[in-house]
Scaffold this motif. Structure first.
Motif, PDB file in Angstrom:
ATOM      1  N   VAL A 289       0.852  -1.179   0.000  1.00  0.00           N
ATOM      2  CA  VAL A 289       0.000   0.000   0.000  1.00  0.00           C
ATOM      3  C   VAL A 289       0.893   1.235   0.000  1.00  0.00           C
ATOM      4  O   VAL A 289       2.044   1.188   0.453  1.00  0.00           O
ATOM      5  CB  VAL A 289      -0.940  -0.016   1.235  1.00  0.00           C
ATOM      6  N   TRP A 290       0.372   2.338  -0.537  1.00  0.00           N
ATOM      7  CA  TRP A 290       1.072   3.619  -0.440  1.00  0.00           C
ATOM      8  C   TRP A 290       0.914   4.154   0.976  1.00  0.00           C
ATOM      9  O   TRP A 290      -0.187   4.167   1.533  1.00  0.00           O
ATOM     10  CB  TRP A 290       0.495   4.617  -1.440  1.00  0.00           C
ATOM     11  N   VAL A 291       2.020   4.591   1.581  1.00  0.00           N
ATOM     12  CA  VAL A 291       2.003   5.177   2.917  1.00  0.00           C
ATOM     13  C   VAL A 291       2.583   6.578   2.818  1.00  0.00           C
ATOM     14  O   VAL A 291       3.756   6.752   2.465  1.00  0.00           O
ATOM     15  CB  VAL A 291       2.816   4.333   3.917  1.00  0.00           C
ATOM     16  N   GLY A 292       1.773   7.590   3.104  1.00  0.00           N
ATOM     17  CA  GLY A 292       2.232   8.971   3.037  1.00  0.00           C
ATOM     18  C   GLY A 292       1.216   9.852   2.355  1.00  0.00           C
ATOM     19  O   GLY A 292       0.084   9.444   2.071  1.00  0.00           O
ATOM     20  N   GLY A 293       1.625  11.077   2.074  1.00  0.00           N
ATOM     21  CA  GLY A 293       0.777  12.031   1.387  1.00  0.00           C
ATOM     22  C   GLY A 293       1.343  12.340   0.013  1.00  0.00           C
ATOM     23  O   GLY A 293       1.423  11.471  -0.848  1.00  0.00           O
ATOM     24  N   ALA A 294       1.773  13.600  -0.196  1.00  0.00           N
ATOM     25  CA  ALA A 294       2.375  13.968  -1.470  1.00  0.00           C
ATOM     26  C   ALA A 294       3.703  13.257  -1.687  1.00  0.00           C
ATOM     27  O   ALA A 294       4.110  13.006  -2.821  1.00  0.00           O
ATOM     28  CB  ALA A 294       2.574  15.478  -1.538  1.00  0.00           C
ATOM     29  N   THR A 295       4.399  12.934  -0.608  1.00  0.00           N
ATOM     30  CA  THR A 295       5.578  12.071  -0.665  1.00  0.00           C
ATOM     31  C   THR A 295       5.382  10.930   0.317  1.00  0.00           C
ATOM     32  O   THR A 295       4.634  11.051   1.295  1.00  0.00           O
ATOM     33  CB  THR A 295       6.869  12.840  -0.319  1.00  0.00           C
ATOM     34  N   GLY A 296       6.030   9.826   0.060  1.00  0.00           N
ATOM     35  CA  GLY A 296       5.881   8.674   0.936  1.00  0.00           C
ATOM     36  C   GLY A 296       6.618   7.480   0.383  1.00  0.00           C
ATOM     37  O   GLY A 296       7.605   7.612  -0.353  1.00  0.00           O
ATOM     38  N   GLN A 297       6.122   6.292   0.712  1.00  0.00           N
ATOM     39  CA  GLN A 297       6.742   5.039   0.294  1.00  0.00           C
ATOM     40  C   GLN A 297       5.670   4.025  -0.073  1.00  0.00           C
ATOM     41  O   GLN A 297       4.537   4.093   0.419  1.00  0.00           O
ATOM     42  CB  GLN A 297       7.592   4.455   1.428  1.00  0.00           C
ATOM     43  N   PRO A 316       4.743  -3.694   8.774  1.00  0.00           N
ATOM     44  CA  PRO A 316       5.596  -3.250   7.670  1.00  0.00           C
ATOM     45  C   PRO A 316       6.873  -4.072   7.618  1.00  0.00           C
ATOM     46  O   PRO A 316       7.538  -4.273   8.634  1.00  0.00           O
ATOM     47  CB  PRO A 316       5.887  -1.790   8.012  1.00  0.00           C
ATOM     48  N   SER A 317       7.213  -4.562   6.426  1.00  0.00           N
ATOM     49  CA  SER A 317       8.374  -5.430   6.279  1.00  0.00           C
ATOM     50  C   SER A 317       9.372  -4.880   5.270  1.00  0.00           C
ATOM     51  O   SER A 317      10.567  -4.835   5.540  1.00  0.00           O
ATOM     52  CB  SER A 317       7.918  -6.829   5.848  1.00  0.00           C
ATOM     53  N   LEU A 318       8.893  -4.483   4.094  1.00  0.00           N
ATOM     54  CA  LEU A 318       9.750  -3.966   3.031  1.00  0.00           C
ATOM     55  C   LEU A 318       9.166  -2.656   2.520  1.00  0.00           C
ATOM     56  O   LEU A 318       7.956  -2.439   2.589  1.00  0.00           O
ATOM     57  CB  LEU A 318       9.850  -4.963   1.875  1.00  0.00           C
ATOM     58  N   ALA A 319      10.031  -1.803   1.981  1.00  0.00           N
ATOM     59  CA  ALA A 319       9.540  -0.527   1.467  1.00  0.00           C
ATOM     60  C   ALA A 319      10.484   0.006   0.402  1.00  0.00           C
ATOM     61  O   ALA A 319      11.673  -0.326   0.367  1.00  0.00           O
ATOM     62  CB  ALA A 319       9.400   0.495   2.594  1.00  0.00           C
ATOM     63  N   ASP A 336      15.826 -10.836  -7.807  1.00  0.00           N
ATOM     64  CA  ASP A 336      16.373  -9.870  -6.852  1.00  0.00           C
ATOM     65  C   ASP A 336      15.379  -9.487  -5.768  1.00  0.00           C
ATOM     66  O   ASP A 336      15.655  -8.594  -4.963  1.00  0.00           O
ATOM     67  CB  ASP A 336      16.825  -8.602  -7.586  1.00  0.00           C
ATOM     68  N   GLY A 337      14.207 -10.120  -5.757  1.00  0.00           N
ATOM     69  CA  GLY A 337      13.217  -9.812  -4.740  1.00  0.00           C
ATOM     70  C   GLY A 337      12.118  -8.897  -5.246  1.00  0.00           C
ATOM     71  O   GLY A 337      11.987  -8.643  -6.448  1.00  0.00           O
ATOM     72  N   PRO A 338      11.309  -8.350  -4.328  1.00  0.00           N
ATOM     73  CA  PRO A 338      10.188  -7.491  -4.724  1.00  0.00           C
ATOM     74  C   PRO A 338      10.657  -6.129  -5.232  1.00  0.00           C
ATOM     75  O   PRO A 338      11.590  -5.531  -4.689  1.00  0.00           O
ATOM     76  CB  PRO A 338       9.378  -7.339  -3.429  1.00  0.00           C
ATOM     77  N   GLN A 353      13.586  -1.172  -6.031  1.00  0.00           N
ATOM     78  CA  GLN A 353      13.649  -2.339  -5.164  1.00  0.00           C
ATOM     79  C   GLN A 353      13.087  -2.002  -3.789  1.00  0.00           C
ATOM     80  O   GLN A 353      13.303  -0.913  -3.258  1.00  0.00           O
ATOM     81  CB  GLN A 353      15.079  -2.847  -5.020  1.00  0.00           C
ATOM     82  N   MET A 354      12.357  -2.949  -3.228  1.00  0.00           N
ATOM     83  CA  MET A 354      11.803  -2.792  -1.886  1.00  0.00           C
ATOM     84  C   MET A 354      12.745  -3.477  -0.905  1.00  0.00           C
ATOM     85  O   MET A 354      13.064  -4.657  -1.048  1.00  0.00           O
ATOM     86  CB  MET A 354      10.395  -3.386  -1.820  1.00  0.00           C
ATOM     87  N   ARG A 355      13.191  -2.722   0.110  1.00  0.00           N
ATOM     88  CA  ARG A 355      14.200  -3.208   1.045  1.00  0.00           C
ATOM     89  C   ARG A 355      13.732  -3.019   2.484  1.00  0.00           C
ATOM     90  O   ARG A 355      12.939  -2.146   2.786  1.00  0.00           O
ATOM     91  CB  ARG A 355      15.518  -2.449   0.855  1.00  0.00           C
TER      92      ARG A 355
END
Length: 370
Positions: A289-297, A316-319, A336-338, A353-355
């Motif tokens: 899911v998107w987490v944040g507002g105009a900027t986020g992860q 939360p695990s990866l981002a 290489d993962g997600p 890449q999500m780390r």
């Protein structure tokens, strides 16, 4: 019926008066993912207005000239045919090879809003209706098959316009493949039109009603399938919901016949409007899911079990790294993962890449209950 763990004979419904947020019809942009690793194949297509952008496995992007008159609105990948792209009045298919050509498809319904592939050449289409200030009204959901002659043949119209379907998702429950349709309609014990979750079994050439739910445990924004609980053979239903204070959180449910049991939930956070899942291992999906507002992860959640009878935590695990809110995004998994495939508001397509070390500022409230 919705059951909270440890509450086998009662149902707690919270915040039914909260605001209902649903999509208004065709998306302004969307991303269709494909095979991630083949070197000569397109691994994702970004659709926006009159543009089609292809992402290659090495991270390069290529602009693909769409067929004359096609304004892409929705699409999906069909394993036996390639990428099916739908506009307001026409549809085209393009094999996944980089050098392939577009081919016209006959029989597509008008105004396709969402397309989901089912494997082989079968797919579900959400189409028609009118986009209003309150959301999409009067659409339908049908089961279709792409024939060898490049014609979309209708097999069954499963959800009619009077149910006002808004979105659809497909997953595998312990008794076979199912479609989840979000509809805005009344219910027997609630005569006010609300967004409700309806489940349909997908067997043969029909959509068979399996669970025409009145509600999840809370009002919800969207939902989909994800295998978050390793102790269960099939997918769970993952719902993006509003608590009594209007905060957003994710809840995972396991279906037992006509009962939905809550098995895990996240803490409240500043979450976006879209859920995506990605298979990261045998019997385990990442719920993103998107987490944040105009900027986020873009953040991926995994389930931590609470033991027998307890409510697990979606944590939360990866981002991704922090970025400006994208116009569209999806999640893919390769060697290489997600990775998040992101289309920026300026039209740039990239893969991130999500780390674990990206850092996720989302609090988990372990005391929350359904």
């Amino acid at each position: 019926m919705i059951l909270a763990p440890g509450m086998p004979h009662c149902l707690r419904i919270i915040g039914l008066a909260a605001a209902l947020l649903v999509c208004g019809g065709a998306q302004a942009a969307c991303i269709v993912t494909g095979p991630p690793d083949a070197p000569d194949r397109i691994c994702a297509l970004a659709l926006s207005a009159s543009r089609v952008t292809a992402l290659l496995p090495d991270g390069r992007t290529v602009e693909l000239a769409p067929p004359t008159g096609l304004e892409p609105r929705a699409g999906c990948r069909l394993p036996d045919a390639g990428y099916l792209i739908c506009g307001d009045t026409a549809a085209w298919v393009r094999p996944v090879q980089v050098a392939a050509q577009w081919r016209p498809v006959a029989g597509a319904p008008s105004q396709v809003r969402q397309a989901v592939g089912l494997g082989g050449n079968r797919l579900l289409l959400l189409y028609g209706g009118v986009a209003t200030a309150g959301g999409l009204s009067g659409a339908q959901v049908g089961l279709y098959e792409l024939t060898a002659g490049h014609t979309l043949a209708p097999l069954h119209i499963g959800v009619r316009s009077d149910a006002n379907p808004r979105f659809l998702a497909v997953g595998e429950l312990d008794d076979g493949p199912h479609a989840l349709i979000g509809v805005v309609t009344v219910a027997v014990f609630d005569r006010y039109p609300r967004l409700r979750p309806w489940l349909y079994a997908l067997a043969g050439e029909r959509m068979t009603p399996a669970w025409l739910g009145t509600s999840f445990a809370r009002p919800y924004i969207t939902a989909g399938f994800g295998d978050v609980d390793a102790t269960n053979a099939g997918d769970e239903l993952c719902s993006l919901e509003l608590d009594a204070d209007g905060r957003r959180l994710i809840t995972a449910y396991r279906r037992h016949g006509f009962v939905m049991e809550g098995v895990a939930q996240s803490g409240p956070g500043t979450l976006g409007d879209t859920l995506r899942t990605a298979r990261i291992g045998p019997g385990e999906d990442l719920v993103c899911v998107w987490v944040g507002g105009a900027t986020g992860q873009i953040v991926g959640y995994r389930m931590r079990s609470a033991g027998t009878g307890g409510l697990g935590a979606l944590e939360p695990s990866l981002a991704t790294p922090e970025l400006a809110r994208p116009a569209a995004w999806a999640v893919t998994v390769d060697g290489d993962g997600p990775h998040a495939v992101v289309l920026s508001a300026q039209g740039a397509l990239e893969r991130l890449q999500m780390r674990r070390e990206a850092g996720v500022p989302v609090a988990i409230d372990s005391q929350s209950t359904l």
